[in-house]
Design an enzyme around this catalytic site. Structure first.
Site, PDB file in Angstrom:
ATOM      1  N   LYS A  93       0.859  -1.186   0.000  1.00 41.69           N
ATOM      2  CA  LYS A  93       0.000   0.000   0.000  1.00 41.69           C
ATOM      3  C   LYS A  93       0.890   1.229   0.000  1.00 41.69           C
ATOM      4  O   LYS A  93       1.810   1.350   0.812  1.00 41.69           O
ATOM      5  CB  LYS A  93      -0.886  -0.001   1.267  1.00 41.69           C
ATOM      6  CG  LYS A  93      -1.797   1.219   1.361  1.00 41.69           C
ATOM      7  CD  LYS A  93      -3.068   1.023   0.570  1.00 41.69           C
ATOM      8  CE  LYS A  93      -3.835   2.309   0.293  1.00 41.69           C
ATOM      9  NZ  LYS A  93      -3.400   3.006  -0.954  1.00 41.69           N
ATOM     10  N   LYS A 129       5.333   1.688  -3.086  1.00 45.24           N
ATOM     11  CA  LYS A 129       5.303   3.046  -3.647  1.00 45.24           C
ATOM     12  C   LYS A 129       5.562   2.944  -5.139  1.00 45.24           C
ATOM     13  O   LYS A 129       6.200   2.003  -5.592  1.00 45.24           O
ATOM     14  CB  LYS A 129       6.404   3.904  -3.009  1.00 45.24           C
ATOM     15  CG  LYS A 129       6.168   5.394  -3.156  1.00 45.24           C
ATOM     16  CD  LYS A 129       5.271   5.909  -2.037  1.00 45.24           C
ATOM     17  CE  LYS A 129       4.866   7.331  -2.247  1.00 45.24           C
ATOM     18  NZ  LYS A 129       4.174   7.868  -1.039  1.00 45.24           N
ATOM     19  N   ASP A 169       0.108  10.890  -4.508  1.00 37.19           N
ATOM     20  CA  ASP A 169       1.286  11.487  -3.861  1.00 37.19           C
ATOM     21  C   ASP A 169       1.566  12.752  -4.678  1.00 37.19           C
ATOM     22  O   ASP A 169       0.647  13.257  -5.355  1.00 37.19           O
ATOM     23  CB  ASP A 169       2.475  10.507  -3.868  1.00 37.19           C
ATOM     24  CG  ASP A 169       3.601  10.927  -2.916  1.00 37.19           C
ATOM     25  OD1 ASP A 169       3.478  10.706  -1.702  1.00 37.19           O
ATOM     26  OD2 ASP A 169       4.609  11.516  -3.382  1.00 37.19           O
ATOM     27  N   THR A 212      -4.170  13.674   5.294  1.00 32.80           N
ATOM     28  CA  THR A 212      -2.745  13.794   5.625  1.00 32.80           C
ATOM     29  C   THR A 212      -2.482  15.106   6.366  1.00 32.80           C
ATOM     30  O   THR A 212      -1.809  15.128   7.403  1.00 32.80           O
ATOM     31  CB  THR A 212      -1.879  13.715   4.356  1.00 32.80           C
ATOM     32  OG1 THR A 212      -2.314  12.612   3.574  1.00 32.80           O
ATOM     33  CG2 THR A 212      -0.418  13.566   4.698  1.00 32.80           C
TER      34      THR A 212
HETATM   35  P1  NDP Z   1       1.104  17.855  -4.306  1.00 30.50           P
HETATM   36  O1  NDP Z   1       1.572  17.494  -5.644  1.00 30.50           O
HETATM   37  O2  NDP Z   1      -0.345  18.062  -4.074  1.00 30.50           O
HETATM   38  O3  NDP Z   1       1.858  19.140  -3.766  1.00 30.50           O
HETATM   39  C1  NDP Z   1       3.251  19.176  -3.687  1.00 30.50           C
HETATM   40  C2  NDP Z   1       3.676  20.552  -3.238  1.00 30.50           C
HETATM   41  O4  NDP Z   1       5.071  20.515  -2.930  1.00 30.50           O
HETATM   42  C3  NDP Z   1       3.516  21.604  -4.314  1.00 30.50           C
HETATM   43  O5  NDP Z   1       3.271  22.846  -3.706  1.00 30.50           O
HETATM   44  C4  NDP Z   1       4.870  21.574  -5.017  1.00 30.50           C
HETATM   45  O6  NDP Z   1       5.208  22.776  -5.677  1.00 30.50           O
HETATM   46  C5  NDP Z   1       5.799  21.336  -3.846  1.00 30.50           C
HETATM   47  N1  NDP Z   1       6.998  20.616  -4.332  1.00 30.50           N
HETATM   48  C6  NDP Z   1       7.027  19.392  -4.884  1.00 30.50           C
HETATM   49  N2  NDP Z   1       8.268  19.046  -5.264  1.00 30.50           N
HETATM   50  C7  NDP Z   1       9.031  20.101  -4.937  1.00 30.50           C
HETATM   51  C8  NDP Z   1      10.407  20.352  -5.067  1.00 30.50           C
HETATM   52  N3  NDP Z   1      11.252  19.443  -5.604  1.00 30.50           N
HETATM   53  N4  NDP Z   1      10.851  21.547  -4.595  1.00 30.50           N
HETATM   54  C9  NDP Z   1      10.001  22.456  -4.034  1.00 30.50           C
HETATM   55  N5  NDP Z   1       8.688  22.254  -3.887  1.00 30.50           N
HETATM   56  C10 NDP Z   1       8.217  21.103  -4.332  1.00 30.50           C
HETATM   57  O7  NDP Z   1       1.645  16.673  -3.338  1.00 30.50           O
HETATM   58  P2  NDP Z   1       1.172  16.277  -1.883  1.00 30.50           P
HETATM   59  O8  NDP Z   1       0.704  17.466  -1.139  1.00 30.50           O
HETATM   60  O9  NDP Z   1       0.297  15.095  -1.997  1.00 30.50           O
HETATM   61  O10 NDP Z   1       2.542  15.754  -1.239  1.00 30.50           O
HETATM   62  C11 NDP Z   1       3.424  16.602  -0.511  1.00 30.50           C
HETATM   63  C12 NDP Z   1       4.329  15.753   0.373  1.00 30.50           C
HETATM   64  O11 NDP Z   1       3.541  14.993   1.285  1.00 30.50           O
HETATM   65  C13 NDP Z   1       5.192  14.729  -0.367  1.00 30.50           C
HETATM   66  O12 NDP Z   1       6.402  14.580   0.333  1.00 30.50           O
HETATM   67  C14 NDP Z   1       4.381  13.452  -0.231  1.00 30.50           C
HETATM   68  O13 NDP Z   1       5.174  12.310  -0.371  1.00 30.50           O
HETATM   69  C15 NDP Z   1       3.862  13.607   1.178  1.00 30.50           C
HETATM   70  N6  NDP Z   1       2.684  12.834   1.543  1.00 30.50           N
HETATM   71  C16 NDP Z   1       1.539  12.902   0.797  1.00 30.50           C
HETATM   72  C17 NDP Z   1       0.428  12.188   1.185  1.00 30.50           C
HETATM   73  C18 NDP Z   1      -0.854  12.291   0.480  1.00 30.50           C
HETATM   74  O14 NDP Z   1      -1.839  11.733   0.946  1.00 30.50           O
HETATM   75  N7  NDP Z   1      -0.964  13.014  -0.620  1.00 30.50           N
HETATM   76  C19 NDP Z   1       0.464  11.301   2.379  1.00 30.50           C
HETATM   77  C20 NDP Z   1       1.686  11.375   3.126  1.00 30.50           C
HETATM   78  C21 NDP Z   1       2.751  12.097   2.696  1.00 30.50           C
HETATM   79  P3  NDP Z   1       5.153  22.820  -7.293  1.00 30.50           P
HETATM   80  O15 NDP Z   1       3.695  22.765  -7.632  1.00 30.50           O
HETATM   81  O16 NDP Z   1       5.803  24.098  -7.641  1.00 30.50           O
HETATM   82  O17 NDP Z   1       5.900  21.621  -7.779  1.00 30.50           O
HETATM   83  O1  2IT Z   2       3.183   8.918   1.517  1.00 28.46           O
HETATM   84  C1  2IT Z   2       2.022   8.495   1.722  1.00 28.46           C
HETATM   85  O2  2IT Z   2       1.710   7.965   2.790  1.00 28.46           O
HETATM   86  C2  2IT Z   2       1.024   8.680   0.665  1.00 28.46           C
HETATM   87  N1  2IT Z   2       1.339   9.263  -0.373  1.00 28.46           N
HETATM   88  C3  2IT Z   2      -0.348   8.110   0.827  1.00 28.46           C
HETATM   89  C4  2IT Z   2      -0.369   6.642   0.515  1.00 28.46           C
HETATM   90  C5  2IT Z   2      -1.742   6.024   0.468  1.00 28.46           C
HETATM   91  O3  2IT Z   2      -1.774   4.849   0.092  1.00 28.46           O
HETATM   92  O4  2IT Z   2      -2.744   6.643   0.802  1.00 28.46           O
END
Ligand code: NDP
Ligand code: 2IT
Length: 449
Positions: A93, A129, A169, A212
């Protein structure tokens, strides 16, 4: 040197040799290994069974070609990945990431972290992943759809509701999940539990979108409460402006904090009156715009380009790194501490470097590590799977209450493990150990498979 230290050092040496060029992966492994030494000292049977060397090697790494047609009719090719890391406690997952930086090292670091995170949720999900170096930025909806259909045409061979369940993600949100589900269904028939983060019209769970971000704030709330502090009245910075960042900011505001800054990869905005989230949602969720545009709606706010300043230079009580890995370094951590930082709760995966974490620990800052603090997303994904299996849907309040309890439980389990293993309050150590023990025991019980 203790037996545990000897074992961890020896396995890490091998991991380094075998994966020399995978820097993010090695960083994630190193952080976990360092904290597991007292576990191996206490339970030598895990050394005898060589649990660590088995766990650090993914059960399966799948990589594939994704060929698709752009709007000009030109053939484009991207790399696709799925790492099925560990099925010790449940089906693989974890999310799918679309970002130009995606490579095997990134997918393996995320998959490795996911094993422990998923274990911490208390729900029966293994770790995995996936992703692609495809960049959704600047692509039309049709291009995204064609890419996703090509990606899923390959991925569908390896996933299933009881085998491996992807989700979103970075770069994978409601639009991409919808196209993935549609293509999977076309090829395999309707199986709603094959992916999570689905839209509410076709089997998604309430609160998954918020989970999250909300969860990272619930985690911070637990850390603060245990220290007789509260979120209300605090200043907060949330980096990023994607799914996790937006809903961390929303919950912070609901609980009475003032969020003064958010960012994207081009820079950050500072709004001394508190960020207007309706504007952020309009710009980011609807228009897919750059964050700099916020200033046009709120002229008193200030935009600073990424090359010209760091979001972490702003004075704050609470920091929520919610963008990406290694976005908060040692220097940033020192500045935050000098400015009187109270707590960090990591919404992103591995956003703080190892050096930054050391700075926080030494300064006595409350630190909620990613595996624990951002587990709310995958936890509600698992609740989505439950609802799909039962063919019913819980209310927003029901799912939110379950999320809250899960985050509280993760906090308590992490504190308990940190106490039992001699470093009370070190939640990096506590959450790694709490997550590891369940997986290790499952592996041990199931024999050499
Ligand atoms: P999104 O794509 O919705 O948003 C990502 C954000 O981070 C954007 O504002 C983006 O800016 C910025 N970003 C991404 N890459 C970079 C980079 N290399 N340098 C600077 N800014 C960056 O993703 P999520 O919000 O879903 O994910 C954000 C983080 O949370 C990640 O680390 C992800 O693994 C983690 N996460 C997500 C979960 C989920 O449920 N979605 C669960 C747990 C963890 P820009 O648009 O300019 O690229
Ligand atoms: O990093 C993470 O935990 C996620 N991007 C969410 C994974 C999921 O299966 O909901």
């Amino acid at each position: 040197m203790t037996k545990g230290r000897e074992y961890v050092t020896e396995v890490f040496k091998k991991v380094k040799e075998d994966n020399a060029h995978e820097s993010e992966f090695l960083q994630a492994v190193k952080e976990v290994f360092e904290t597991l030494v007292p576990v191996f000292d206490r339970y030598p049977k895990y050394i005898e069974e060589n649990i660590l060397e088995r766990l650090v090697e993914p059960e399966r790494v799948i990589s594939f070609r994704v060929a698709w047609l752009d709007d000009q009719g030109k053939v484009q090719v991207n790399k696709g990945y799925r790492v099925q890391y560990s099925s010790a406690i449940g089906p693989y997952k974890g999310g799918i990431r679309f970002h130009p930086s995606v490579n095997q090292s990134i997918v393996k670091f995320l998959g490795f972290e996911q094993i422990f995170k998923n274990s911490l949720t208390g729900l029966p999900i293994g770790g995995g992943k996936g992703g692609s170096n495809f960049d959704p930025k600047g692509k039309s909806d049709n291009e995204v759809m064609r890419f996703v259909q090509a990606f899923m045409t390959e991925l569908q061979k390896y996933i299933g509701p009881d085998i491996d369940v992807p989700a979103g993600d970075i770069g994978v949100g409601a639009r991409e999940v919808g196209y993935m589900f549609g293509q999977y269904k076309k090829l395999n028939g309707y199986k709603n539990g094959v992916i999570t983060g689905k839209g509410l019209t076709y089997g998604g769970s309430l609160v998954r979108k918020e989970a999250t971000g909300y969860g990272a704030v619930y985690f911070a709330e637990q850390m603060l409460k245990a220290n007789s502090k509260d979120i209300a009245g605090k200043i907060a910075i949330v980096s990023g402006s994607g799914n996790v960042a937006i809903y961390a900011a929303e919950k912070l505001q609901q609980l009475g904090a003032k969020v003064v800054a958010m960012s994207d990869s081009s820079g950050y905005i500072y709004d001394e009156n508190g960020i207007n989230l309706d504007t952020i949602k309009e710009l980011k969720e609807k228009q897919r715009e750059r964050i700099s545009k916020y200033v046009e709606f709120h002229p008193h706010s200030v935009f600073t380009k990424a090359e010209e300043g760091r979001i972490w230079s702003i004075k704050t009580d609470l920091a929520f790194p919610c963008a990406t890995q290694n976005e908060l370094n040692e220097e940033d951590a020192k500045v935050l501490v000098e400015n009187g930082l109270l707590a960090v709760s990591e919404g992103a995966n591995m956003p703080s470097t190892l050096e930054a974490i050391n700075v926080f620990h030494q300064a006595g800052v409350l630190f909620g590590p990613a595996k624990a603090a951002n587990a709310g997303g995958v936890a509600v994904s698992a609740l989505e799977m439950s609802q799909n299996s039962m063919r019913l849907a819980w209310t927003f309040e029901e799912v939110d209450a379950k999320l809250y309890d899960i985050m509280k439980n993760i906090y308590e389990e992490s504190v308990k493990a940190s106490k039992e293993f001699g470093q009370e309050g070190n939640l990096v150590l506590g959450s790694n150990i709490a997550g590891f023990l369940k997986v290790a025991e499952a592996m041990s019980t199931q024999g050499l498979v």
